[in-house]
Design a protein around this motif. Structure first.
Motif, short mmCIF file in Angstrom:
data_model
loop_
_atom_site.label_atom_id
_atom_site.label_comp_id
_atom_site.label_asym_id
_atom_site.label_seq_id
_atom_site.Cartn_x
_atom_site.Cartn_y
_atom_site.Cartn_z
N UNK A 1 4.82 -33.56 -2.50
CA UNK A 1 3.49 -32.97 -2.65
C UNK A 1 3.56 -31.45 -2.69
N UNK A 2 4.41 -30.88 -1.84
CA UNK A 2 4.58 -29.43 -1.82
C UNK A 2 5.18 -28.95 -3.14
N UNK A 3 6.14 -29.69 -3.68
CA UNK A 3 6.74 -29.34 -4.96
C UNK A 3 5.68 -29.34 -6.05
N UNK A 4 4.82 -30.33 -6.06
CA UNK A 4 3.75 -30.39 -7.07
C UNK A 4 2.82 -29.19 -6.93
N UNK A 5 2.50 -28.80 -5.70
CA UNK A 5 1.64 -27.63 -5.48
C UNK A 5 2.29 -26.35 -6.00
N UNK A 6 3.57 -26.19 -5.70
CA UNK A 6 4.29 -24.99 -6.12
C UNK A 6 4.40 -24.94 -7.64
N UNK A 7 4.67 -26.08 -8.26
CA UNK A 7 4.75 -26.10 -9.72
C UNK A 7 3.41 -25.74 -10.36
N UNK A 8 2.32 -26.25 -9.79
CA UNK A 8 1.00 -25.91 -10.32
C UNK A 8 0.72 -24.42 -10.16
N UNK A 9 1.07 -23.87 -9.02
CA UNK A 9 0.87 -22.44 -8.78
C UNK A 9 1.73 -21.62 -9.75
N UNK A 10 2.95 -22.07 -9.96
CA UNK A 10 3.85 -21.37 -10.89
C UNK A 10 3.29 -21.38 -12.31
N UNK A 11 2.75 -22.50 -12.73
CA UNK A 11 2.14 -22.57 -14.07
C UNK A 11 0.97 -21.61 -14.18
N UNK A 12 0.17 -21.53 -13.13
CA UNK A 12 -0.99 -20.64 -13.14
C UNK A 12 -0.53 -19.18 -13.20
N UNK A 13 0.49 -18.82 -12.45
CA UNK A 13 1.00 -17.45 -12.47
C UNK A 13 1.54 -17.12 -13.86
N UNK A 14 2.27 -18.04 -14.46
CA UNK A 14 2.80 -17.80 -15.81
C UNK A 14 1.66 -17.59 -16.80
N UNK A 15 0.61 -18.40 -16.69
CA UNK A 15 -0.52 -18.25 -17.60
C UNK A 15 -1.17 -16.88 -17.44
N UNK A 16 -1.33 -16.45 -16.20
CA UNK A 16 -1.95 -15.14 -15.94
C UNK A 16 -1.05 -14.01 -16.43
N UNK A 17 0.24 -14.14 -16.24
CA UNK A 17 1.17 -13.09 -16.61
C UNK A 17 1.32 -12.99 -18.12
N UNK A 18 1.39 -14.11 -18.78
CA UNK A 18 1.61 -14.11 -20.22
C UNK A 18 0.32 -13.91 -21.01
N UNK A 19 -0.79 -14.12 -20.36
CA UNK A 19 -2.06 -13.95 -21.06
C UNK A 19 -2.25 -15.05 -22.08
N UNK A 20 -2.89 -14.72 -23.20
CA UNK A 20 -3.19 -15.74 -24.19
C UNK A 20 -1.97 -16.16 -25.01
N UNK A 21 -0.85 -15.46 -24.83
CA UNK A 21 0.34 -15.77 -25.63
C UNK A 21 1.04 -17.00 -25.05
N UNK A 22 1.57 -17.83 -25.90
CA UNK A 22 2.30 -19.00 -25.38
C UNK A 22 3.59 -18.54 -24.71
N UNK A 23 3.93 -19.20 -23.66
CA UNK A 23 5.16 -18.83 -22.95
C UNK A 23 6.36 -19.39 -23.69
N UNK A 24 7.50 -18.75 -23.53
CA UNK A 24 8.70 -19.24 -24.21
C UNK A 24 9.16 -20.57 -23.59
N UNK A 25 9.68 -21.42 -24.40
CA UNK A 25 10.17 -22.72 -23.95
C UNK A 25 11.61 -22.56 -23.50
#
Length: 144
Positions: free
Chosen positions: A47-71
């Motif tokens: 459960x903690x791993x799922x929370x951290x992954x969700x937070x990481x996705x949110x941080x990446x979205x905020x950092x990268x803005x509207x641009x798609x992140x690199x795969x």
């Protein structure tokens, strides 16, 4: 048997009962924390791993803005059959170890439940013996 002997036997039974109750309480508190918590720890960590992954996705979205992140290379679909087999083997290996850990925690929990049942039986048996002794003491006391 004299009244003093009944009283002595009742006192011995009470002391044995107290010792068993103390062993039982220390077993349930200390052993459950060690043996029975593996499965709960695994669930909590997942459960903690799922929370951290969700937070990481949110941080990446905020950092990268509207641009798609690199795969990353790990996220790219496999380009060959050999890579798919390698990925499948890696996942099988993970499943093997997770299932083994779960099986070990289940076995430890079963052993603890068996010990708990045996101790409960012994406590019940001693309680019956103490009650019987009390009845005998009361009977002898009423005769005198």
């Amino acid at each position: 048997m004299s009244l003093a002997e009944y009283e002595r036997r009742a006192q011995d039974a009470e002391e044995r009962l107290a010792a068993l109750e103390e062993k039982f309480s220390s077993l349930t508190v200390s052993r459950i924390g060690v043996d029975g918590s593996l499965q709960a720890d695994l669930r909590r960590l997942m459960a903690k791993l799922a929370e951290v992954e969700a937070e990481q996705r949110q941080v990446r979205r905020c950092r990268l803005g509207p641009y798609p992140r690199p795969v990353t290379a790990h996220e790219r679909p496999p380009s060959s059959f050999a890579q798919m087999e390698e990925e499948r083997d890696r996942l099988k290996y993970q499943v093997l170890h997770l299932s083994r850990a779960l099986r070990n925690s289940d076995q430890a929990a079963t052993k603890l439940e068996d010990k708990n049942a045996r101790l409960q039986y012994q406590v019940q048996h001693l309680c019956r013996a103490v009650k019987e002794t009390d009845r005998n003491v009361a009977l002898v006391g009423s005769l005198h």
